[in-house]
Design a protein around this motif. Structure first.
Motif, PDB file in Angstrom:
ATOM      1  N   SER A 129      -4.476   2.812  -4.051  1.00  0.00           N
ATOM      2  CA  SER A 129      -3.375   3.526  -4.678  1.00  0.00           C
ATOM      3  C   SER A 129      -3.562   3.552  -6.194  1.00  0.00           C
ATOM      4  N   GLU A 130      -2.859   4.485  -6.832  1.00  0.00           N
ATOM      5  CA  GLU A 130      -2.820   4.532  -8.294  1.00  0.00           C
ATOM      6  C   GLU A 130      -1.541   3.881  -8.823  1.00  0.00           C
ATOM      7  N   ASP A 131      -0.790   3.220  -7.951  1.00  0.00           N
ATOM      8  CA  ASP A 131       0.447   2.551  -8.342  1.00  0.00           C
ATOM      9  C   ASP A 131       0.108   1.314  -9.174  1.00  0.00           C
ATOM     10  N   LEU A 132       0.424   1.362 -10.465  1.00  0.00           N
ATOM     11  CA  LEU A 132       0.075   0.272 -11.382  1.00  0.00           C
ATOM     12  C   LEU A 132       0.711  -1.056 -10.985  1.00  0.00           C
ATOM     13  N   ASN A 133       1.846  -1.008 -10.299  1.00  0.00           N
ATOM     14  CA  ASN A 133       2.502  -2.243  -9.869  1.00  0.00           C
ATOM     15  C   ASN A 133       1.608  -3.086  -8.971  1.00  0.00           C
ATOM     16  N   LEU A 134       0.685  -2.446  -8.261  1.00  0.00           N
ATOM     17  CA  LEU A 134      -0.216  -3.176  -7.371  1.00  0.00           C
ATOM     18  C   LEU A 134      -1.297  -3.943  -8.144  1.00  0.00           C
ATOM     19  N   TYR A 135      -1.511  -3.589  -9.389  1.00  0.00           N
ATOM     20  CA  TYR A 135      -2.560  -4.198 -10.211  1.00  0.00           C
ATOM     21  C   TYR A 135      -2.009  -5.251 -11.181  1.00  0.00           C
ATOM     22  N   ILE A 136      -0.732  -5.172 -11.471  1.00  0.00           N
ATOM     23  CA  ILE A 136      -0.153  -5.897 -12.607  1.00  0.00           C
ATOM     24  C   ILE A 136      -0.284  -7.421 -12.503  1.00  0.00           C
ATOM     25  N   ASP A 137      -0.095  -7.988 -11.312  1.00  0.00           N
ATOM     26  CA  ASP A 137      -0.182  -9.450 -11.178  1.00  0.00           C
ATOM     27  C   ASP A 137      -1.585  -9.954 -11.510  1.00  0.00           C
ATOM     28  N   GLU A 138      -2.609  -9.263 -10.995  1.00  0.00           N
ATOM     29  CA  GLU A 138      -3.983  -9.693 -11.270  1.00  0.00           C
ATOM     30  C   GLU A 138      -4.328  -9.516 -12.744  1.00  0.00           C
ATOM     31  N   ASN A 164     -14.666  -9.164 -22.671  1.00  0.00           N
ATOM     32  CA  ASN A 164     -13.661  -9.261 -21.618  1.00  0.00           C
ATOM     33  C   ASN A 164     -13.245  -7.852 -21.208  1.00  0.00           C
ATOM     34  N   PHE A 165     -13.219  -7.616 -19.899  1.00  0.00           N
ATOM     35  CA  PHE A 165     -12.995  -6.253 -19.426  1.00  0.00           C
ATOM     36  C   PHE A 165     -12.398  -6.250 -18.022  1.00  0.00           C
ATOM     37  N   ILE A 166     -11.409  -5.376 -17.835  1.00  0.00           N
ATOM     38  CA  ILE A 166     -10.830  -5.125 -16.518  1.00  0.00           C
ATOM     39  C   ILE A 166     -10.941  -3.629 -16.266  1.00  0.00           C
ATOM     40  N   SER A 167     -11.469  -3.264 -15.123  1.00  0.00           N
ATOM     41  CA  SER A 167     -11.556  -1.867 -14.730  1.00  0.00           C
ATOM     42  C   SER A 167     -10.644  -1.643 -13.530  1.00  0.00           C
ATOM     43  N   LEU A 168      -9.728  -0.693 -13.660  1.00  0.00           N
ATOM     44  CA  LEU A 168      -8.854  -0.336 -12.540  1.00  0.00           C
ATOM     45  C   LEU A 168      -9.438   0.893 -11.866  1.00  0.00           C
ATOM     46  N   LYS A 169      -9.595   0.823 -10.573  1.00  0.00           N
ATOM     47  CA  LYS A 169     -10.126   1.946  -9.794  1.00  0.00           C
ATOM     48  C   LYS A 169      -9.215   2.186  -8.605  1.00  0.00           C
ATOM     49  N   THR A 170      -9.011   3.461  -8.292  1.00  0.00           N
ATOM     50  CA  THR A 170      -8.295   3.793  -7.079  1.00  0.00           C
ATOM     51  C   THR A 170      -9.316   4.122  -6.000  1.00  0.00           C
ATOM     52  N   ASN A 171      -8.992   3.742  -4.809  1.00  0.00           N
ATOM     53  CA  ASN A 171      -9.853   4.006  -3.660  1.00  0.00           C
ATOM     54  C   ASN A 171      -9.008   4.722  -2.603  1.00  0.00           C
ATOM     55  N   ALA A 172      -8.059   5.534  -3.086  1.00  0.00           N
ATOM     56  CA  ALA A 172      -7.060   6.149  -2.210  1.00  0.00           C
ATOM     57  C   ALA A 172      -7.715   7.020  -1.139  1.00  0.00           C
ATOM     58  N   LYS A 173      -7.190   6.941   0.046  1.00  0.00           N
ATOM     59  CA  LYS A 173      -7.749   7.637   1.212  1.00  0.00           C
ATOM     60  C   LYS A 173      -7.630   9.163   1.115  1.00  0.00           C
ATOM     61  N   ASP A 174      -6.704   9.662   0.290  1.00  0.00           N
ATOM     62  CA  ASP A 174      -6.485  11.110   0.218  1.00  0.00           C
ATOM     63  C   ASP A 174      -7.384  11.805  -0.814  1.00  0.00           C
ATOM     64  N   TYR A 175      -8.405  11.102  -1.334  1.00  0.00           N
ATOM     65  CA  TYR A 175      -9.367  11.716  -2.242  1.00  0.00           C
ATOM     66  C   TYR A 175     -10.741  11.693  -1.604  1.00  0.00           C
ATOM     67  N   SER A 176     -11.603  12.617  -2.059  1.00  0.00           N
ATOM     68  CA  SER A 176     -12.966  12.663  -1.530  1.00  0.00           C
ATOM     69  C   SER A 176     -13.792  11.528  -2.133  1.00  0.00           C
ATOM     70  N   GLU A 177     -14.930  11.259  -1.518  1.00  0.00           N
ATOM     71  CA  GLU A 177     -15.816  10.216  -2.013  1.00  0.00           C
ATOM     72  C   GLU A 177     -16.289  10.541  -3.436  1.00  0.00           C
ATOM     73  N   MET A 178     -16.568  11.812  -3.696  1.00  0.00           N
ATOM     74  CA  MET A 178     -17.005  12.194  -5.041  1.00  0.00           C
ATOM     75  C   MET A 178     -15.886  11.977  -6.062  1.00  0.00           C
ATOM     76  N   ASP A 179     -14.651  12.312  -5.694  1.00  0.00           N
ATOM     77  CA  ASP A 179     -13.510  12.076  -6.581  1.00  0.00           C
ATOM     78  C   ASP A 179     -13.448  10.625  -7.027  1.00  0.00           C
ATOM     79  N   LEU A 180     -13.768   9.715  -6.111  1.00  0.00           N
ATOM     80  CA  LEU A 180     -13.582   8.293  -6.381  1.00  0.00           C
ATOM     81  C   LEU A 180     -14.763   7.656  -7.098  1.00  0.00           C
ATOM     82  N   GLU A 181     -15.832   8.411  -7.292  1.00  0.00           N
ATOM     83  CA  GLU A 181     -16.972   7.865  -8.041  1.00  0.00           C
ATOM     84  C   GLU A 181     -16.574   7.647  -9.493  1.00  0.00           C
TER      85      GLU A 181
END
Length: 176
Positions: free
Chosen positions: A90-99, A46-63
């Motif tokens: 976003s990196e705001d954990l509140n956005l992930y908590i319900d899921e 069982n595994f959950i991966s949290l990833k940010t896809n924030a617009k203010d980072y480069s594509e390489m940053d988000l890899e």
């Protein structure tokens, strides 16, 4: 016991010499991060991966730092999926908590192993998820703080109820 792993933001964004928010010393834990990814995939845990896809980072940053099958997990998972990727702008954990909470409930998870980069969101998520029916472990040698003081800091969080475990001890714990 029914357990799950949560990887909090292990992306090149925080990887030493890679990202715009690079944390010094990540190379010290890179092998543990790769080993935990391999364990999760090979044993279909069982595994959950949290990833940010924030617009203010480069594509390489988000890899992702580790190229794993998990990184290809579908975002539109159903409640039966064992391995999921939760990706937000976003990196705001509140956005992930319900899921995350829904996943824990639907999979009847009793123990969580939380790790990732940087240390503070890992601990914050652990504290947020703590409740009497759920054990929350921080894998201390699979996370790094910006100041390099995660091993000292984890002691104060243990007083609040979080548990700490090393990757080697985790492997032994799971074989019991």
């Amino acid at each position: 016991k029914n357990f799950a792993f949560i990887d909090v933001f292990t992306q090149k964004l925080y990887g030493e010499n890679f990202g715009s928010k690079a944390i010094f010393g990540v190379s010290e834990i890179r092998e543990n991060l790769m080993n935990i990814s391999a364990m999760v995939i090979n044993d279909d845990l069982n595994f959950i991966s949290l990833k940010t896809n924030a617009k203010d980072y480069s594509e390489m940053d988000l890899e992702c730092m580790m190229d794993t099958e998990i990184d290809l997990a579908r975002q539109d998972y159903n409640s039966d999926s064992k391995q999921v990727l939760l990706q937000k702008d976003s990196e705001d954990l509140n956005l992930y908590i319900d899921e995350i909470s829904n996943y824990i409930k639907s999979h009847e998870i009793e123990t969580l192993f939380v790790y990732g980069l940087p240390f503070q969101p890992v601990v914050n998520l652990g504290l947020e998820l703590m409740h009497p029916n759920l054990k929350v472990w921080i894998i201390v040698d699979c996370t790094k703080s910006i100041n390099g003081d995660e091993r000292e800091k984890i002691k104060e969080y243990q007083k609040k109820g979080l548990k700490a475990i090393s990757f080697r001890n985790l492997e032994k714990y799971l074989k019991m």
